[in-house]
Structure formats: C-alpha cells, structure tokens
Scaffold this motif. Structure first.
Motif, PDB file in Angstrom:
ATOM      1  N   PRO A   3       0.921  -1.315   0.178  1.00  0.00           N
ATOM      2  CA  PRO A   3      -0.353  -0.052   0.008  1.00  0.00           C
ATOM      3  C   PRO A   3       0.726   0.877  -0.279  1.00  0.00           C
ATOM      4  O   PRO A   3       0.443   2.026  -0.919  1.00  0.00           O
ATOM      5  N   LEU A   4       1.829   1.463   0.213  1.00  0.00           N
ATOM      6  CA  LEU A   4       3.222   2.135   0.555  1.00  0.00           C
ATOM      7  C   LEU A   4       3.584   2.991  -1.116  1.00  0.00           C
ATOM      8  O   LEU A   4       3.995   4.032  -0.728  1.00  0.00           O
ATOM      9  N   LEU A   5       2.982   2.340  -1.909  1.00  0.00           N
ATOM     10  CA  LEU A   5       3.969   2.184  -3.097  1.00  0.00           C
ATOM     11  C   LEU A   5       2.295   2.850  -4.209  1.00  0.00           C
ATOM     12  O   LEU A   5       2.555   3.363  -5.252  1.00  0.00           O
ATOM     13  N   ASP A   6       1.081   3.844  -3.080  1.00  0.00           N
ATOM     14  CA  ASP A   6       0.192   3.493  -3.917  1.00  0.00           C
ATOM     15  C   ASP A   6       0.365   5.132  -4.753  1.00  0.00           C
ATOM     16  O   ASP A   6       0.369   5.648  -3.451  1.00  0.00           O
ATOM     17  N   ASP A   7       0.384   5.522  -5.599  1.00  0.00           N
ATOM     18  CA  ASP A   7      -0.032   6.954  -5.995  1.00  0.00           C
ATOM     19  C   ASP A   7       1.997   7.048  -6.547  1.00  0.00           C
ATOM     20  O   ASP A   7       2.659   8.436  -6.591  1.00  0.00           O
ATOM     21  N   ILE A   8       2.726   5.735  -6.304  1.00  0.00           N
ATOM     22  CA  ILE A   8       4.331   6.211  -6.415  1.00  0.00           C
ATOM     23  C   ILE A   8       4.242   6.254  -7.644  1.00  0.00           C
ATOM     24  O   ILE A   8       4.465   4.991  -8.161  1.00  0.00           O
ATOM     25  N   ARG A   9       5.350   7.032  -8.687  1.00  0.00           N
ATOM     26  CA  ARG A   9       5.500   6.996  -9.470  1.00  0.00           C
ATOM     27  C   ARG A   9       6.691   6.625  -9.406  1.00  0.00           C
ATOM     28  O   ARG A   9       7.510   6.280 -11.073  1.00  0.00           O
ATOM     29  N   LEU A  10       7.682   7.216  -9.009  1.00  0.00           N
ATOM     30  CA  LEU A  10       9.424   7.313  -9.036  1.00  0.00           C
ATOM     31  C   LEU A  10       9.398   6.682  -7.642  1.00  0.00           C
ATOM     32  O   LEU A  10       9.184   6.604  -6.573  1.00  0.00           O
ATOM     33  N   ILE A  11      10.927   5.818  -7.691  1.00  0.00           N
ATOM     34  CA  ILE A  11      11.258   5.697  -6.307  1.00  0.00           C
ATOM     35  C   ILE A  11      12.503   5.637  -6.720  1.00  0.00           C
ATOM     36  O   ILE A  11      13.457   5.259  -8.185  1.00  0.00           O
ATOM     37  N   ALA A  12      13.472   5.980  -5.583  1.00  0.00           N
ATOM     38  CA  ALA A  12      15.115   6.466  -5.639  1.00  0.00           C
ATOM     39  C   ALA A  12      15.792   5.150  -4.782  1.00  0.00           C
ATOM     40  O   ALA A  12      15.067   5.335  -3.052  1.00  0.00           O
ATOM     41  N   PHE A  13      17.043   4.424  -5.245  1.00  0.00           N
ATOM     42  CA  PHE A  13      17.015   3.706  -4.244  1.00  0.00           C
ATOM     43  C   PHE A  13      18.689   3.920  -3.660  1.00  0.00           C
ATOM     44  O   PHE A  13      19.578   4.237  -4.377  1.00  0.00           O
ATOM     45  N   ASP A  14      18.743   3.631  -2.305  1.00  0.00           N
ATOM     46  CA  ASP A  14      20.221   3.533  -2.365  1.00  0.00           C
ATOM     47  C   ASP A  14      20.882   2.297  -2.569  1.00  0.00           C
ATOM     48  O   ASP A  14      20.055   1.330  -3.121  1.00  0.00           O
ATOM     49  N   LEU A  15      22.212   2.291  -2.985  1.00  0.00           N
ATOM     50  CA  LEU A  15      22.839   1.366  -3.584  1.00  0.00           C
ATOM     51  C   LEU A  15      23.779   0.585  -1.757  1.00  0.00           C
ATOM     52  O   LEU A  15      22.873  -1.001  -2.080  1.00  0.00           O
ATOM     53  N   LEU A 108       9.595  -4.289 -10.373  1.00  0.00           N
ATOM     54  CA  LEU A 108       8.446  -2.552 -10.568  1.00  0.00           C
ATOM     55  C   LEU A 108       9.007  -1.692 -12.053  1.00  0.00           C
ATOM     56  O   LEU A 108       8.273  -0.930 -11.885  1.00  0.00           O
ATOM     57  N   SER A 109      10.066  -2.342 -12.224  1.00  0.00           N
ATOM     58  CA  SER A 109      10.237  -1.521 -13.638  1.00  0.00           C
ATOM     59  C   SER A 109       9.611  -1.766 -14.692  1.00  0.00           C
ATOM     60  O   SER A 109       8.333  -1.801 -15.593  1.00  0.00           O
ATOM     61  N   ALA A 110       8.856  -4.145 -14.462  1.00  0.00           N
ATOM     62  CA  ALA A 110       7.673  -4.209 -15.535  1.00  0.00           C
ATOM     63  C   ALA A 110       6.463  -3.240 -14.989  1.00  0.00           C
ATOM     64  O   ALA A 110       5.224  -3.430 -16.116  1.00  0.00           O
ATOM     65  N   ARG A 111       6.371  -2.709 -13.590  1.00  0.00           N
ATOM     66  CA  ARG A 111       5.119  -1.888 -13.964  1.00  0.00           C
ATOM     67  C   ARG A 111       5.053  -0.600 -14.235  1.00  0.00           C
ATOM     68  O   ARG A 111       4.297   0.273 -14.337  1.00  0.00           O
ATOM     69  N   GLY A 112       6.401  -0.247 -14.793  1.00  0.00           N
ATOM     70  CA  GLY A 112       6.541   1.227 -15.393  1.00  0.00           C
ATOM     71  C   GLY A 112       7.025   2.249 -14.734  1.00  0.00           C
ATOM     72  O   GLY A 112       6.438   3.546 -14.234  1.00  0.00           O
ATOM     73  N   LEU A 113       6.921   2.032 -13.696  1.00  0.00           N
ATOM     74  CA  LEU A 113       7.496   2.938 -12.412  1.00  0.00           C
ATOM     75  C   LEU A 113       9.140   3.468 -12.787  1.00  0.00           C
ATOM     76  O   LEU A 113       9.737   2.879 -12.938  1.00  0.00           O
ATOM     77  N   VAL A 114       9.622   4.582 -12.792  1.00  0.00           N
ATOM     78  CA  VAL A 114      10.829   4.982 -12.683  1.00  0.00           C
ATOM     79  C   VAL A 114      11.568   4.705 -11.325  1.00  0.00           C
ATOM     80  O   VAL A 114      10.845   4.654 -10.332  1.00  0.00           O
ATOM     81  N   LEU A 115      12.406   4.076 -11.988  1.00  0.00           N
ATOM     82  CA  LEU A 115      14.174   3.818 -10.705  1.00  0.00           C
ATOM     83  C   LEU A 115      14.917   4.466 -10.560  1.00  0.00           C
ATOM     84  O   LEU A 115      15.561   4.983 -12.302  1.00  0.00           O
ATOM     85  N   ALA A 116      15.201   5.070  -9.538  1.00  0.00           N
ATOM     86  CA  ALA A 116      17.143   5.388 -10.036  1.00  0.00           C
ATOM     87  C   ALA A 116      17.754   5.397  -9.069  1.00  0.00           C
ATOM     88  O   ALA A 116      16.858   5.092  -7.986  1.00  0.00           O
ATOM     89  N   LEU A 117      18.958   5.803  -9.041  1.00  0.00           N
ATOM     90  CA  LEU A 117      19.700   4.812  -7.909  1.00  0.00           C
ATOM     91  C   LEU A 117      20.759   7.406  -7.061  1.00  0.00           C
ATOM     92  O   LEU A 117      20.895   7.434  -7.975  1.00  0.00           O
ATOM     93  N   ILE A 118      20.168   7.045  -5.952  1.00  0.00           N
ATOM     94  CA  ILE A 118      20.922   7.901  -5.197  1.00  0.00           C
ATOM     95  C   ILE A 118      22.062   7.490  -3.912  1.00  0.00           C
ATOM     96  O   ILE A 118      21.227   6.816  -2.841  1.00  0.00           O
ATOM     97  N   HIS A 171       4.523  11.877  -4.837  1.00  0.00           N
ATOM     98  CA  HIS A 171       4.310  10.644  -5.550  1.00  0.00           C
ATOM     99  C   HIS A 171       5.458   9.854  -6.190  1.00  0.00           C
ATOM    100  O   HIS A 171       5.729   8.901  -6.297  1.00  0.00           O
ATOM    101  N   CYS A 172       6.868   9.917  -4.996  1.00  0.00           N
ATOM    102  CA  CYS A 172       8.342   9.393  -4.832  1.00  0.00           C
ATOM    103  C   CYS A 172       8.078   8.894  -3.973  1.00  0.00           C
ATOM    104  O   CYS A 172       7.938   9.984  -2.804  1.00  0.00           O
ATOM    105  N   LEU A 173       9.847   7.929  -4.137  1.00  0.00           N
ATOM    106  CA  LEU A 173       9.792   6.999  -2.035  1.00  0.00           C
ATOM    107  C   LEU A 173      11.360   6.647  -2.827  1.00  0.00           C
ATOM    108  O   LEU A 173      12.065   7.097  -3.589  1.00  0.00           O
TER     109      LEU A 173
END
Length: 221
Positions: A3-15, A108-118, A171-173
């Motif tokens: 549920p935390l991902l509801d309305d989320i369009r971009l996910i930024a991951f730490d490495l 997550l990629s298959a669902r069309g979310l933008v994935l980034a790395l910070i 809309h970002c996580l």
C-alpha cells in the motif's frame, strides 16, 4: 504491491547496504590504504559501521580509529587518494546483491515505475559496479555523492530527481538502509522505506521512523 506504493511513480534507491553488500571490497580498500599509511588494518566489522557518508568520511573515520585522532587535511587527502586507487582496482570482487533485489527491480520496472539510484559513493564507481552485477539497465538515472554540490542527508539529490522526471515529491519514494536515507527522503517530501539489514552505524534504522520497513525488497512486488 505494498500500500505504501499507492500513487508512487518514482522510486529512488540507495546502493550500499540497500541493494548490495559492498563492505568486503570497501574494507579491503580501507585496509590497503591503512597499510600504505603505516597503520594497522581495520577489518570488515568496523568498516561496516563507517560506510554511508561518502568516501572522504569513510577514510577519515578509518584514520581516526587507527591513530586516535582526526587527520589533518593533507593527510586525509593523501589517504583518500590511496583508498580510491585500491578501490578502483577491485570495486566488485566480493560485492554481492542482497536477496530479493533483482526480483524487486524486475517487478517494479515491469510496472512502469521510474527507478533511480542515489548513493553517496563517488559517481565514477557506480556504473562499473552496476554493470558487473547486471543491475545497470534497471535505472533511468544514477547520482553519486559528487554528482551535485550536496549529498544525502541533504534533500537536494532527491529533489533533483523529482525535477528531472517532472514528478512531484509526494509521488516519489526513497528506499534505503540508514538514517541519512530516511532524513533525506523526509526533507525532500518523499515517502520513505527502510530495510533493516544494511549499514546504519550500528543503530536500528527503525528509530528513524520511516513510513515503512521491509525485511526484503521483494516485498515491494
């Protein structure tokens, strides 16, 4: 999906500590640097508590531990150059992807979310590590600790991402393993998600009050 991902369009991951366990290679480079500086080795256990704030602070902590005091600027610069040289020679010899990470990124990629790395790791190391671990293609943008004037826990890298993709922060996580990731996410107006298995200076990341916590990133899908 959580549920935390509801309305989320971009996910930024730490490495480091979130997607990969890089401490074995970092510790090897730290110990080699310490040997160059005529200091005793630190070992993986100590290095595990020192990572997360960029390479300069990692080297400073190692020197302070070995010598019993903070290094001066000239000494730190020399030691940092030694560290980068050793780490550049073998940045991914023993680094491994945490369980569940590939499945999460794929789903997550298959669902069309933008994935980034910070990450606070120097940017020059990001692509070689991601390529070696077959993770590079999942990320539409990557930022290192020296990509912008500020790094985590400052919100600037996260806000840069949101602006770059024209996605409002709400809309970002931000997904990470340390208090710096959670602080950066909160300050940027992102939702925050933590994993408990990474590097957080010996403290439970739950004490930073993230919006959510998962034992494995596979829970995201």
């Amino acid at each position: 999906m959580l549920p935390l991902l509801d309305d989320i369009r971009l996910i930024a991951f730490d490495l480091d500590g979130t997607l990969i366990d890089s401490v074995p290679d970092l510790a090897a480079a730290v110990d080699a640097m310490l040997e160059d500086m005529a200091c005793p080795p630190a070992g993986e256990a100590k290095v595990r508590d020192w990572v997360g704030n960029g390479s300069h602070l990692l080297v400073s902590r190692a020197l302070a531990d070995a010598r019993g005091g903070e290094p001066d600027g000239q000494t730190l610069a020399r030691a940092h150059a030694h560290f980068l040289s050793h780490y550049r020679a073998a940045p991914c010899a023993r680094t491994r992807v945490f369980p569940g990470v590939r499945e999460a990124l794929e789903g997550l990629s298959a669902r069309g979310l933008v994935l980034a790395l910070i990450t606070n790791k120097p940017a020059a190391f990001i692509d070689p590590i991601l390529e070696a671990l077959a993770l590079r293609d999942y990320f539409q943008l990557t930022l290192g600790g020296d990509s912008l004037p500020e790094k985590k826990p400052h919100p600037a890298p996260l806000l840069h991402l949101a602006t770059h993709f024209d996605i409002a922060p709400q809309h970002c996580l931000m997904v990470g393993d340390s208090r710096h990731d959670i602080e950066a996410g909160k300050r940027a107006g992102f939702r925050t998600l933590a994993v408990p298995y990474g590097y957080n200076h010996g403290e439970p990341v739950a004490t930073s009050a993230p919006d959510g916590l998962v034992e494995s990133l596979q829970e995201l899908v």
